[in-house]
Design a protein around this motif. Structure first.
Motif, PDB file in Angstrom:
ATOM      1  N   UNK A 292       0.830  -1.203   0.000  1.00  0.00           N
ATOM      2  CA  UNK A 292       0.000   0.000   0.000  1.00  0.00           C
ATOM      3  C   UNK A 292       0.865   1.255   0.000  1.00  0.00           C
ATOM      4  N   UNK A 293       1.916   1.258   0.817  1.00  0.00           N
ATOM      5  CA  UNK A 293       2.808   2.426   0.902  1.00  0.00           C
ATOM      6  C   UNK A 293       3.532   2.665  -0.415  1.00  0.00           C
ATOM      7  N   UNK A 294       3.979   1.593  -1.055  1.00  0.00           N
ATOM      8  CA  UNK A 294       4.672   1.752  -2.333  1.00  0.00           C
ATOM      9  C   UNK A 294       3.731   2.267  -3.421  1.00  0.00           C
ATOM     10  N   UNK A 295       2.436   1.872  -3.340  1.00  0.00           N
ATOM     11  CA  UNK A 295       1.463   2.423  -4.277  1.00  0.00           C
ATOM     12  C   UNK A 295       1.289   3.919  -4.089  1.00  0.00           C
ATOM     13  N   UNK A 296       1.106   4.361  -2.835  1.00  0.00           N
ATOM     14  CA  UNK A 296       0.990   5.795  -2.559  1.00  0.00           C
ATOM     15  C   UNK A 296       2.236   6.548  -3.019  1.00  0.00           C
ATOM     16  N   UNK A 297       3.413   5.982  -2.707  1.00  0.00           N
ATOM     17  CA  UNK A 297       4.661   6.643  -3.077  1.00  0.00           C
ATOM     18  C   UNK A 297       4.786   6.795  -4.580  1.00  0.00           C
ATOM     19  N   UNK A 298       4.422   5.746  -5.313  1.00  0.00           N
ATOM     20  CA  UNK A 298       4.485   5.809  -6.779  1.00  0.00           C
ATOM     21  C   UNK A 298       3.546   6.882  -7.308  1.00  0.00           C
ATOM     22  N   UNK A 299       2.383   7.027  -6.680  1.00  0.00           N
ATOM     23  CA  UNK A 299       1.446   8.063  -7.102  1.00  0.00           C
ATOM     24  C   UNK A 299       2.004   9.456  -6.904  1.00  0.00           C
ATOM     25  N   UNK A 300       2.623   9.696  -5.746  1.00  0.00           N
ATOM     26  CA  UNK A 300       3.227  11.010  -5.515  1.00  0.00           C
ATOM     27  C   UNK A 300       4.313  11.303  -6.545  1.00  0.00           C
ATOM     28  N   UNK A 301       5.105  10.301  -6.877  1.00  0.00           N
ATOM     29  CA  UNK A 301       6.179  10.503  -7.840  1.00  0.00           C
ATOM     30  C   UNK A 301       5.630  10.805  -9.229  1.00  0.00           C
ATOM     31  N   UNK A 302       4.635  10.027  -9.663  1.00  0.00           N
ATOM     32  CA  UNK A 302       4.053  10.247 -10.980  1.00  0.00           C
ATOM     33  C   UNK A 302       3.339  11.579 -11.095  1.00  0.00           C
ATOM     34  N   UNK A 303       2.502  11.893 -10.087  1.00  0.00           N
ATOM     35  CA  UNK A 303       1.795  13.166 -10.108  1.00  0.00           C
ATOM     36  C   UNK A 303       2.743  14.341 -10.035  1.00  0.00           C
ATOM     37  N   UNK A 304       3.798  14.198  -9.234  1.00  0.00           N
ATOM     38  CA  UNK A 304       4.780  15.272  -9.111  1.00  0.00           C
ATOM     39  C   UNK A 304       5.582  15.478 -10.377  1.00  0.00           C
ATOM     40  N   UNK A 305       5.940  14.392 -11.057  1.00  0.00           N
ATOM     41  CA  UNK A 305       6.731  14.501 -12.284  1.00  0.00           C
ATOM     42  C   UNK A 305       5.960  15.237 -13.373  1.00  0.00           C
ATOM     43  N   UNK A 306       4.683  14.865 -13.583  1.00  0.00           N
ATOM     44  CA  UNK A 306       3.913  15.570 -14.613  1.00  0.00           C
ATOM     45  C   UNK A 306       3.686  17.015 -14.215  1.00  0.00           C
ATOM     46  N   UNK A 307       3.489  17.271 -12.921  1.00  0.00           N
ATOM     47  CA  UNK A 307       3.282  18.638 -12.468  1.00  0.00           C
ATOM     48  C   UNK A 307       4.516  19.500 -12.758  1.00  0.00           C
ATOM     49  N   UNK A 308       5.708  18.950 -12.558  1.00  0.00           N
ATOM     50  CA  UNK A 308       6.937  19.685 -12.888  1.00  0.00           C
ATOM     51  C   UNK A 308       6.965  20.027 -14.371  1.00  0.00           C
ATOM     52  N   UNK A 309       6.660  19.049 -15.222  1.00  0.00           N
ATOM     53  CA  UNK A 309       6.674  19.284 -16.672  1.00  0.00           C
ATOM     54  C   UNK A 309       5.648  20.342 -17.061  1.00  0.00           C
ATOM     55  N   UNK A 310       4.481  20.275 -16.441  1.00  0.00           N
ATOM     56  CA  UNK A 310       3.435  21.250 -16.767  1.00  0.00           C
ATOM     57  C   UNK A 310       3.782  22.655 -16.277  1.00  0.00           C
ATOM     58  N   UNK A 311       4.411  22.740 -15.118  1.00  0.00           N
ATOM     59  CA  UNK A 311       4.823  24.056 -14.626  1.00  0.00           C
ATOM     60  C   UNK A 311       5.907  24.664 -15.519  1.00  0.00           C
ATOM     61  N   UNK A 312       6.811  23.828 -16.020  1.00  0.00           N
ATOM     62  CA  UNK A 312       7.820  24.325 -16.960  1.00  0.00           C
ATOM     63  C   UNK A 312       7.151  24.901 -18.196  1.00  0.00           C
ATOM     64  N   UNK A 313       6.144  24.186 -18.702  1.00  0.00           N
ATOM     65  CA  UNK A 313       5.407  24.675 -19.878  1.00  0.00           C
ATOM     66  C   UNK A 313       4.661  25.958 -19.553  1.00  0.00           C
ATOM     67  N   UNK A 314       3.953  25.979 -18.433  1.00  0.00           N
ATOM     68  CA  UNK A 314       3.122  27.134 -18.081  1.00  0.00           C
ATOM     69  C   UNK A 314       3.969  28.382 -17.817  1.00  0.00           C
ATOM     70  N   UNK A 315       5.048  28.224 -17.054  1.00  0.00           N
ATOM     71  CA  UNK A 315       5.863  29.380 -16.685  1.00  0.00           C
ATOM     72  C   UNK A 315       6.693  29.911 -17.848  1.00  0.00           C
ATOM     73  N   UNK A 316       6.827  29.097 -18.894  1.00  0.00           N
ATOM     74  CA  UNK A 316       7.591  29.521 -20.080  1.00  0.00           C
ATOM     75  C   UNK A 316       6.722  29.540 -21.334  1.00  0.00           C
ATOM     76  N   UNK A 317       5.419  29.782 -21.110  1.00  0.00           N
ATOM     77  CA  UNK A 317       4.479  29.726 -22.229  1.00  0.00           C
ATOM     78  C   UNK A 317       4.878  30.655 -23.371  1.00  0.00           C
ATOM     79  N   UNK A 318       5.269  31.877 -23.050  1.00  0.00           N
ATOM     80  CA  UNK A 318       5.629  32.833 -24.103  1.00  0.00           C
ATOM     81  C   UNK A 318       6.846  32.369 -24.894  1.00  0.00           C
ATOM     82  N   UNK A 319       7.787  31.745 -24.205  1.00  0.00           N
ATOM     83  CA  UNK A 319       8.979  31.233 -24.889  1.00  0.00           C
ATOM     84  C   UNK A 319       8.626  30.142 -25.883  1.00  0.00           C
TER      85      UNK A 319
END
Length: 442
Positions: free
Chosen positions: A155-182
């Motif tokens: 159960x813990x490894x499932x939760x941990x994997x979710x945090x990692x996956x959700x966090x990774x896409x969020x990083x990619x999306x923030x890079x896109x959003x914060x550099x939208x004009x570029x």
């Protein structure tokens, strides 16, 4: 039912958490609320009102109302779906169906622009309802893929994997959003791409569990003249009447409802507290959200390890003591102190995944075999159906004292009450009452 502890199947199960956490982080936590408020504002009249289905509401209230409606629909439908899944043994198929309904509805958010707030609200309603339904069937797999003594770790490894996956896409999306004009994008288009990417992520990675999760029990034959919906209602009624025979399970569920309500309130209101009371700038609030995702990955794994050493119940109790300490620490943070706010975020992150993951594995020990989806639907519904209590408590404390600090520290009541009730739970006895094998350490 044969529990296999097959590593490949467990890893495939983890990947559903990796898949759907993108919806929680990118869509619910960060992007959709502000974006849909802007779309609603564009449709509002001079008084700031919009008229969904002819009902006048303030444009800023539209998204919160849609969230509330989606939760209400989950409360109504999830128990029936859980009963149908157990009776028919099609929880794998239902997991896939609702995961892809949610994923495609999320991808559809790309087309929400201008003043088309009804499209955005409708798609989010479908996606959030499907998200909750799929989580019932996902959680119900835990007793099948992990033996009692491995369940905390899985159960813990499932939760941990979710945090990692959700966090990774969020990083990619923030890079896109914060550099939208570029990238030659408008801010609105960047947000729509981010929203759609969460649906694509959800859809792509759901393929892994759908390929590797096993179907174990045989489907039951329907009685003459019956169909799955009517049988589902009858099975659910039977479950409610049966629950009184599992007093330890009910006691644990009461404790969980209280302390998890406190957890959900802290998650929802920490950024409000940081901005309104501490004066933390928006950029640092976003940075804290990102930090929490990745620290929570380690925290979930750490609590899986702790549960193996001291037992699941004691591990949850340790986490609740830390939660109490976290809100007290928040009370004393000076205004504009970004480093200490980061420390608060880190403390929360350490216990965030662990307390929820171990709670899920403990509950899975306390439910009768063959009724996993039913009981996990009640677990999901109970969590969501009471999730207004702690925010209401926070709001009342703020209203009567005028202090965000008193409001945030008041949430300790939920952790302490849950902790007191949890002391009365005997995990091994609960497992035996439900006809399951008790873990070596309760």
């Amino acid at each position: 039912m044969t529990v296999t502890d097959d590593r490949k199947e467990q890893i495939s199960w983890y990947f559903y958490d990796w898949a759907n956490s993108a919806f929680s982080t990118t869509v619910v936590t960060l992007f959709l609320g502000p974006y849909l408020e802007g779309v609603s504002k564009a449709a509002a009249d001079s008084a700031g009102l919009i008229y969904p289905l002819g009902i006048p509401i303030a444009y800023g209230s539209f998204f919160p109302y849609i969230v509330s409606l989606s939760v209400l629909l989950q409360v109504l439908f999830l128990p029936i779906l859980g009963a149908i899944a157990d009776y028919s043994n099609i929880k794998k198929q239902l997991l896939g169906i609702f995961a892809y309904i949610g994923a495609f509805a999320t991808m559809g958010l790309f087309f929400v622009q201008g003043s088309n707030y009804m499209l955005g609200g409708g798609l989010f309603l479908i996606a959030n309802l499907a998200f909750g339904a799929a989580m019932v069937f996902y959680n119900a797999y835990l007793p099948e893929i992990a033996s009692p003594d491995r369940r905390d770790a899985v159960s813990s490894q499932g939760w941990a994997t979710g945090y990692l996956g959700g966090g990774l896409l969020l990083v990619l999306n923030l890079i896109l959003f914060l550099n939208a004009k570029s990238f030659g994008l408008s801010e609105g288009l960047a947000v729509r791409i981010c929203l759609a990417s969460a649906g694509m992520w959800w859809a792509i990675f759901t393929i892994i569990p759908m390929l590797n999760l096993r179907v174990r029990a045989q489907r039951k034959a329907l009685p003459a003249g019956q169909h799955y919906v009517t049988v589902g209602f009858k099975q659910l009624a039977h479950t409610f009447s049966q629950m009184r025979h599992y007093p330890q399970t009910l006691t644990f569920l009461a404790a969980y409802l209280l302390y998890n309500d406190g957890i959900q309130a802290v998650i929802a209101l920490a950024s409000v507290f940081g901005a309104a009371e501490l004066g933390i700038p928006q950029t640092y609030l976003i940075a804290t959200i990102l930090m929490v995702q990745f620290v929570a990955f380690g925290g979930a794994l750490a609590f899986g390890w702790l549960a193996r050493r001291i037992g699941s119940k004691l591990a949850i109790m340790v986490s609740l003591v830390v939660w109490v300490g976290a809100v007290i620490f928040g009370y004393f943070i000076p205004a504009n102190n970004v480093p200490l706010f980061f420390v608060l975020g880190a403390i929360i992150a350490v216990v965030l995944g662990g307390s929820q993951a171990i709670s899920r594995s403990v509950f899975s020990l306390m439910i009768p075999a063959g009724q996993e989806a039913e009981y996990f639907s009640l677990y999901e519904v109970s969590e969501r159906g009471t999730s207004w209590l702690a925010p209401l408590f926070f709001g009342l404390a703020l209203q009567f004292t005028g202090s965000y600090r008193i409001a945030i520290v008041s949430l300790m009541v939920f952790f302490i009450a849950g902790l007191i009730i949890l002391t009365r739970v005997d995990v091994r006895k609960a497992a035996l009452e439900a006809g399951n094998t008790a873990p070596a350490h309760g």
